[in-house]
Design an enzyme around this catalytic site. Structure first.
Site, short mmCIF file in Angstrom:
data_model
loop_
_atom_site.label_atom_id
_atom_site.label_comp_id
_atom_site.label_asym_id
_atom_site.label_seq_id
_atom_site.Cartn_x
_atom_site.Cartn_y
_atom_site.Cartn_z
N LYS A 116 0.83 -1.20 0.00
CA LYS A 116 0.00 0.00 0.00
C LYS A 116 0.87 1.26 0.00
O LYS A 116 0.54 2.24 -0.66
CB LYS A 116 -0.91 0.02 1.23
CG LYS A 116 -2.07 -0.96 1.17
CD LYS A 116 -3.03 -0.70 2.33
CE LYS A 116 -3.83 -1.93 2.75
NZ LYS A 116 -4.95 -2.29 1.91
N GLU A 200 -2.89 7.49 7.82
CA GLU A 200 -3.58 8.48 7.01
C GLU A 200 -4.77 9.05 7.75
O GLU A 200 -5.24 8.49 8.74
CB GLU A 200 -3.98 7.90 5.64
CG GLU A 200 -4.96 6.77 5.70
CD GLU A 200 -5.17 6.10 4.34
OE1 GLU A 200 -4.25 6.09 3.50
OE2 GLU A 200 -6.27 5.57 4.14
N HIS A 235 -15.22 -3.94 7.54
CA HIS A 235 -14.43 -3.50 6.38
C HIS A 235 -14.50 -4.49 5.22
O HIS A 235 -13.64 -4.50 4.36
CB HIS A 235 -12.96 -3.25 6.76
CG HIS A 235 -12.79 -2.14 7.74
ND1 HIS A 235 -13.21 -0.85 7.50
CD2 HIS A 235 -12.29 -2.12 9.00
CE1 HIS A 235 -12.95 -0.10 8.55
NE2 HIS A 235 -12.40 -0.84 9.48
N ARG A 292 -6.56 -7.86 -10.13
CA ARG A 292 -7.24 -9.12 -10.48
C ARG A 292 -8.70 -8.80 -10.79
O ARG A 292 -9.11 -7.65 -10.68
CB ARG A 292 -7.19 -10.06 -9.27
CG ARG A 292 -7.71 -9.35 -8.03
CD ARG A 292 -7.93 -10.26 -6.87
NE ARG A 292 -8.05 -9.53 -5.63
CZ ARG A 292 -9.15 -8.94 -5.18
NH1 ARG A 292 -10.26 -9.00 -5.90
NH2 ARG A 292 -9.18 -8.31 -4.03
P1 ADP Z 1 -8.02 -3.74 2.56
O1 ADP Z 1 -6.92 -3.86 1.56
O2 ADP Z 1 -7.72 -4.45 3.83
O3 ADP Z 1 -9.37 -4.06 1.99
P2 ADP Z 1 -8.44 -0.90 2.20
O4 ADP Z 1 -7.31 0.05 2.23
O5 ADP Z 1 -9.02 -1.25 0.86
O6 ADP Z 1 -8.04 -2.21 3.00
O7 ADP Z 1 -9.60 -0.34 3.12
C1 ADP Z 1 -10.72 -1.13 3.46
C2 ADP Z 1 -11.86 -0.26 3.95
O8 ADP Z 1 -11.45 0.51 5.09
C3 ADP Z 1 -12.35 0.77 2.96
O9 ADP Z 1 -13.27 0.24 2.06
C4 ADP Z 1 -12.97 1.80 3.88
O10 ADP Z 1 -14.23 1.35 4.33
C5 ADP Z 1 -12.05 1.81 5.10
N1 ADP Z 1 -11.01 2.85 4.99
C6 ADP Z 1 -9.81 2.74 4.38
N2 ADP Z 1 -9.11 3.90 4.46
C7 ADP Z 1 -9.89 4.78 5.14
C8 ADP Z 1 -9.73 6.17 5.58
N3 ADP Z 1 -8.63 6.85 5.33
N4 ADP Z 1 -10.75 6.73 6.24
C9 ADP Z 1 -11.88 6.04 6.52
N5 ADP Z 1 -12.08 4.75 6.17
C10 ADP Z 1 -11.10 4.12 5.49
#
Ligand code: ADP
Length: 670
Positions: A116, A200, A235, A292
């Protein structure tokens, strides 16, 4: 084009890929673990190779075994599906080394997006907007805390190597930072073997909006619009839809172009998804790229009239993209619901077991790639009735995808399809999905990633009392099954036994969803043309107008009631009015008998007369099967088998008077 491909996956996605391959005249090779020998994905492929024991790391995650299977069967390419090896760059490399085509992006693109933090640095250079935060190499706790203080709380910590919603911590204030960092790193190292984190800004009420991108080896890269996947639990996505409600043309183009820029920055080829997090005002930031095919790709297929697996195969074979940006049109609205074997009431705990009964909504034929007639209802499933959801793999049972001219039509179709979905054998989220679809927030498209938590009261209501319609269906199912058991029995026939008019019995059904639920006595009085069924002060004249296996049509006074009743041991699952109610059937007499059965005898619970003997000496019976029916004080009582077993002796005949506690049958448990 390839003539044979291997599908390195299982479940619904393996079946999904096989469907397109078949349509294109490409032969398929399945791989399977020992636990999956009888699985649907093995059955739908042309050939299958066993690659090891149930545990994924000894089978579906073994790159060498999968490549060996491809070489041995003469497959030219490998489709990895999603999960398992789909985002494993070493596997992509190994395929190429073995002379096979990996149906996915180049290993270098997977690597570039794998972390990431590294991905964010790359995106920054490509001018893709990022959530304010720190994603550099410095992992010093004091330094990270300072960065967090600078961006302002709440702050989100994420494992750089994370995925699947794991390794994330929301921090509300500076004082909590160090403890949260330590726990996030612990989870990151144990889940991903890498404890690096990024920090973040934690957005308030954000939406998850992702863009489907597609690139070929001829320099073309397009976006197939967006999907809104804001409705999540822990999530993880539960409902996905396309297009995103409220999306404007300008923002769609801006997000699409940002996603294409992201893909181009890593030399992308094939299907990919760029995930953004969006504020309620529409501003959006890059989160990550999934290199993917995504679980929720069907909603995009429905609104664009494409078959994305076909696109993947064409691109992997070196063909150009079937459509360019200006040819892609968005039509209607699609929603996907993930049907999971899980218990929403118990924190969405996964459930395992056998699909003892499975009836899916009447699927409107899915015409892959037919833009003019999108499928209205599509079910992507890797299981059939009788299959097992095991603890080894993902507990998803199926994906239910619907299409409508607009969002409201799609919503109505989803509600209808969910109400027709019948599952018995494991806990599932269908009732929860029904409430979610109907909730004010979802139906009015007031979406954000906290929708489920925010709507706890509406989504987890207190149980309502079981309706007389449901109880009547269960009662009629019970008495008709006894009648047919009697009719099949030679003694039952010759005796001329029938349910005498005026005979009354009391049945006890308790709502299985409630612990310690009191069973309300339900009285059933037999009449020549039906039954009079009473519950408390209510009483309805009940007649049976149709009975077909588990389906019943009744008339309750002047009302027509229809439903299905599936019996599983002592539990009656009643599907009616779009909902399911599980009722525990308490037959106190059967249980009284059960206690005695240890001594080999089933005894009369009270003095009375034997009105039916439904079994004979030597007969093998299943648990719960009615053996003898007694009548006492105008009430009828069934003596049922306390377990699977054999009738050793029948001690009384029809018409005999028996004393309280008299042994009726000698019974041997199997
Ligand atoms: P993963 O790879 O584990 O799925 P992500 O980075 O895609 O993780 O984030 C998963 C979820 O977490 C997102 O869909 C959102 O709901 C929440 N999320 C991620 N980043 C943030 C953020 N900066 N603020 C609020 N919610 C977040």
């Amino acid at each position: 084009m390839f003539t044979k491909i291997l599908i390195a996956n299982r479940g619904e996605i393996a079946c999904r890929v096989a469907a397109t391959a078949r349509k294109m005249g490409i032969k398929t090779v399945a791989v399977y673990s020992e636990a999956d020998a009888g699985a649907k994905h093995v059955a739908v492929c042309d050939e299958a190779v066993c690659i090891g024991p149930a545990a994924a790391k000894e089978s579906y995650l073994c790159a060498d075994k999968i490549i060996a299977a491809a070489l041995a069967t003469g497959a030219q390419a490998i489709h990895p599906g999603y999960g398992f090896l789909s985002e494993n760059s070493d596997f992509a490399d190994a395929c190429v080394t073995a002379g096979l085509v990996f149906i996915g992006p180049p290993a270098s693109s997977i690597r570039a997006m794998g972390s990431k933090s590294a991905a964010k640095s790359l995106m920054e250079k490509a001018d893709v907007p990022l959530v304010p935060g720190y994603h550099g190499d410095n992992q010093d706790a004091d330094f990270l805390q300072l960065e967090a203080d600078k961006m302002g709380y709440p702050v989100l910590l994420k494992a750089s190597a994370g995925g699947g919603g794991k390794g994330m911590r929301v921090i509300e204030k500076s004082a909590d930072f160090k403890a949260a960092l330590a726990s996030c790193k612990r989870e990151a190292i144990s889940s991903f073997g890498d404890d690096r984190v990024l920090a973040e800004k934690y957005l308030q009420r954000p939406r998850h909006i992702e863009i489907q991108v597609f690139a070929d080896t001829h320099g073309n890269c397009v976006y197939l619009f967006e999907r809104d996947c804001s409705v999540q639990r822990r999530h993880q996505k539960v409902l996905e839809e396309a297009p995103a409600p409220g999306m404007t043309l300008e923002r769609r183009a801006a997000m699409g172009n940002a996603a294409v820029a992201a893909a181009k920055a890593v030399g992308y080829v094939g299907a990919g998804t760029v995930e953004f997090i969006a504020n309620q005002d529409g501003s959006f930031y890059f989160m990550e790229m999934n290199t993917r095919l995504q679980v929720e790709h069907p909603v995009t297929e429905m609104i664009t009239g494409t078959d994305l697996v076909e696109w993947q195969l064409r691109v992997a074979a070196g063909e150009p993209l079937p459509m360019l940006q200006h040819q892609l049109k968005l039509h209607g609205h699609a929603i996907e619901a993930r049907i999971y074997a899980e218990n929403p009431e118990k924190g969405f705990l996964p459930s395992t077991g056998t699909l003892k009964h499975l009836r899916t909504p009447s699927a409107v034929t899915f015409e892959l790639g037919n833009a003019s007639i999108p499928a209205a209802v599509r079910i992507d499933s890797g299981v059939r009735a009788g299959d097992t959801i095991s603890p080894f793999y993902d507990p998803m049972i199926a994906k239910l995808i619907v299409w409508g001219e607009d969002r409201n039509e799609a919503l109505a179709r989803m509600a209808q399809a969910l109400s027709e979905y019948q599952i018995v054998g494991l806990a599932n989220n269908i009732a929860f999905l029904q409430r979610l679809i109907a909730s004010q927030s979802f139906s009015s498209a007031d979406l954000d990633t906290g929708l489920i938590e925010r709507n706890g009261d509406a989504l987890f209501p207190a149980a309502a009392p079981v309706s007389i319609d449901v109880l009547a269906l269960a009662a009629v199912a019970l008495v008709t099954s006894e009648k047919s058991a009697a009719a099949n029995d030679p003694f039952g026939n010759t005796s001329g036994w029938r349910m005498n008019s005026g005979l009354q019995r009391t049945l006890h059904f308790a709502d299985a969803a409630l612990e310690d639920a009191e069973a309300q006595p339900l009285t059933v009085e037999y009449q020549s043309d039906g039954w009079q069924i009473g519950l408390g002060s209510a009483s309805v004249k009940t007649t049976l107008s149709l009975h077909d296996n588990s389906d019943f049509r009744l008339t309750l006074d002047q009302r027509a009631v229809r439903g299905s009743v599936v019996r599983d041991g002592d539990v009656f699952h009643v599907f009616a009015g779009g909902g399911r109610t599980a009722l525990n059937y308490n037959d106190p007499l059967a249980h009284a008998g059960a206690a005695e059965a240890d001594g080999g005898r089933l005894t009369a619970p009270m003095p009375g007369k034997v009105v039916a003997v439904l079994v004979e000496k030597g007969q093998h019976v299943k648990k719960g099967e009615p053996l003898v029916i007694m009548e006492a004080m105008k009430m009828e009582h069934t003596i049922a088998a306390p377990g699977d077993g054999m009738v050793e002796e029948v001690l009384y005949a029809i018409g005999d008077q028996v004393a309280d506690g008299a042994p009726l049958l000698a019974f041997k448990l199997a």
